[in-house]
Write an enzyme that holds these catalytic residues in place. Structure first.
Site, PDB file in Angstrom:
ATOM      1  N   LYS A  13       0.107   4.286  -0.232  1.00  0.00           N
ATOM      2  CA  LYS A  13      -0.483   5.481   0.409  1.00  0.00           C
ATOM      3  C   LYS A  13      -0.250   6.701  -0.479  1.00  0.00           C
ATOM      4  O   LYS A  13      -0.304   6.581  -1.697  1.00  0.00           O
ATOM      5  CB  LYS A  13       0.072   5.634   1.830  1.00  0.00           C
TER       6      LYS A  13
ATOM      7  N   ASN B  43       0.873  -1.178   0.000  1.00  0.00           N
ATOM      8  CA  ASN B  43       0.000   0.000   0.000  1.00  0.00           C
ATOM      9  C   ASN B  43       0.907   1.223   0.000  1.00  0.00           C
ATOM     10  O   ASN B  43       1.537   1.526   1.008  1.00  0.00           O
ATOM     11  CB  ASN B  43      -0.893  -0.030   1.251  1.00  0.00           C
TER      12      ASN B  43
ATOM     13  N   GLY C 242       2.938   2.354  10.743  1.00  0.00           N
ATOM     14  CA  GLY C 242       3.927   3.405  10.533  1.00  0.00           C
ATOM     15  C   GLY C 242       4.681   3.800  11.791  1.00  0.00           C
ATOM     16  O   GLY C 242       5.333   4.834  11.835  1.00  0.00           O
TER      17      GLY C 242
ATOM     18  N   SER D 206       3.641  -2.042  10.323  1.00  0.00           N
ATOM     19  CA  SER D 206       5.093  -2.107  10.509  1.00  0.00           C
ATOM     20  C   SER D 206       5.684  -3.477  10.173  1.00  0.00           C
ATOM     21  O   SER D 206       6.602  -3.949  10.851  1.00  0.00           O
ATOM     22  CB  SER D 206       5.486  -1.675  11.931  1.00  0.00           C
TER      23      SER D 206
ATOM     24  N   GLU E  55      -6.631   4.927   7.974  1.00  0.00           N
ATOM     25  CA  GLU E  55      -6.313   6.331   7.675  1.00  0.00           C
ATOM     26  C   GLU E  55      -7.500   7.012   7.003  1.00  0.00           C
ATOM     27  O   GLU E  55      -7.662   8.231   7.110  1.00  0.00           O
ATOM     28  CB  GLU E  55      -5.050   6.394   6.802  1.00  0.00           C
TER      29      GLU E  55
ATOM     30  N   GLU F 193      -5.235  -4.524  10.876  1.00  0.00           N
ATOM     31  CA  GLU F 193      -4.172  -3.530  11.026  1.00  0.00           C
ATOM     32  C   GLU F 193      -4.389  -2.749  12.322  1.00  0.00           C
ATOM     33  O   GLU F 193      -5.144  -1.754  12.342  1.00  0.00           O
ATOM     34  CB  GLU F 193      -4.183  -2.554   9.841  1.00  0.00           C
TER      35      GLU F 193
ATOM     36  N   HIS G  38      -9.434   1.466   5.036  1.00  0.00           N
ATOM     37  CA  HIS G  38      -8.156   1.655   5.727  1.00  0.00           C
ATOM     38  C   HIS G  38      -8.361   2.621   6.900  1.00  0.00           C
ATOM     39  O   HIS G  38      -9.114   3.588   6.798  1.00  0.00           O
ATOM     40  CB  HIS G  38      -7.102   2.204   4.761  1.00  0.00           C
TER      41      HIS G  38
HETATM   42  P1  13P Z   1       3.197   0.378   7.585  1.00  0.00           P
HETATM   43  O1  13P Z   1       3.645  -0.959   7.024  1.00  0.00           O
HETATM   44  O2  13P Z   1       3.946   1.538   7.019  1.00  0.00           O
HETATM   45  O3  13P Z   1       3.134   0.346   9.060  1.00  0.00           O
HETATM   46  O4  13P Z   1       1.685   0.576   7.063  1.00  0.00           O
HETATM   47  C1  13P Z   1       0.772  -0.437   7.258  1.00  0.00           C
HETATM   48  C2  13P Z   1      -0.449  -0.088   6.516  1.00  0.00           C
HETATM   49  O5  13P Z   1      -1.179   0.811   6.894  1.00  0.00           O
HETATM   50  C3  13P Z   1      -0.729  -0.838   5.279  1.00  0.00           C
HETATM   51  O6  13P Z   1      -2.015  -0.564   4.809  1.00  0.00           O
END
Ligand code: 13P
Length: 253
Positions: free
Chosen positions: A10, A8, A169, A208, A95, A163, A93
């Site tokens: 982002k 992903n 992150g 992560s 976010e 997640e 997601h």
């Molecule tokens: P990270 O791997 O950067 O922690 O992000 C995970 C994520 O949100 C994947 O959709």
């Protein structure tokens, strides 16, 4: 079950970044991993068409609207993403749930839009740190699964991504035991709702994931793949995660 390692990107990446997709494609072909692990990368909307034109694996969108068209400035629909070359999309997601206030009902409708257009879906769920510390993580996540599971859910097109928000992150990952416990709870919920079909829905872990922790996470019970953010941005970081998903006897060779 065949594992899925999905990236992903982002809000990262420009045309120059597409060279990473070439390197990922070359590495998985060379390692023979292409046949044993499903690989996919969700990219920003601006990159779907050029990425799909050159990638040897599935390219997806990071989000789609639940409607096919209409007055929704800034959004893209499932048929638009599909026309650009996306074969799947992430929905729900954290976010977007946090930043755009998306509800379980909206996430469900987005997943149903993907099914209508014969696209695959990765539907994300996960708890906040406060919810985990209060002992509510399992209740929160299974409630999200119940409320956002689309009608017509099935393992041939849908994956759930667990997640934990506090692990995204941050460099913090859930322990393998915590991940296994949550994935077991999600599996029980899927089987309760879908019967035998629920056994075939892949449950991915995200938060992560790196080359260092991928093998332990990816081979925990009920972990059928990973959704990878930061470490999917370069082939150098992503390819070792794909390799870690290979059946363990092969990975050890
Ligand atoms: P990270 O791997 O950067 O922690 O992000 C995970 C994520 O949100 C994947 O959709």
């Amino acid at each position: 079950m065949r594992k899925l390692v999905a990236g992903n990107w982002k809000m990262n990446g420009t045309l120059a970044s597409l060279a990473e997709l070439d390197a990922i494609g070359a590495a998985i072909t060379g390692a023979g991993g292409g046949s044993a692990v499903d690989v996919a990368v969700a990219v920003p909307a601006t990159l779907i068409a050029p990425a799909a034109a050159r990638a040897s694996f599935g390219i997806g969108a990071e989000d789609v609207h639940s409607a096919d068209s209409g007055a929704h400035t800034g959004c893209i629909s499932a048929p638009m993403a599909k026309e650009a070359g996306a074969v799947f999309s992430i929905v729900g997601h954290s976010e977007r749930r946090a930043g755009q206030g998306e509800t379980d009902a909206e996430v469900k409708a987005k997943a149903e839009a993907l099914l209508r257009h014969r696209m695959d879906a990765i539907l994300c769920v996960g708890e906040t740190l406060d919810q985990r510390e209060a002992g509510d993580a399992e209740a929160v996540v299974t409630a999200q699964v119940r409320a956002s599971l689309p009608d017509g859910a099935g393992g041939d097109w849908l994956a759930i991504a667990y997640e934990p928000i506090w692990a995204i992150g941050t460099g913090r990952t859930a322990t393998v035991d915590d991940v296994a416990a949550m994935h077991a709870a999600i599996r029980r919920t899927l089987v309760e709702l879908l019967g035998e079909e629920g056994e075939g829905v892949r449950i991915l872990y995200g938060g992560s994931v790196t080359a260092d922790n991928a093998a332990a996470l990816l081979h925990a019970p009920n972990v059928d793949g990973a959704l990878v953010g930061g470490a999917s941005l370069t082939a150098a970081k992503f390819v070792p995660i794909i390799e870690a998903a290979l059946p363990q006897t092969r990975a050890a060779v």
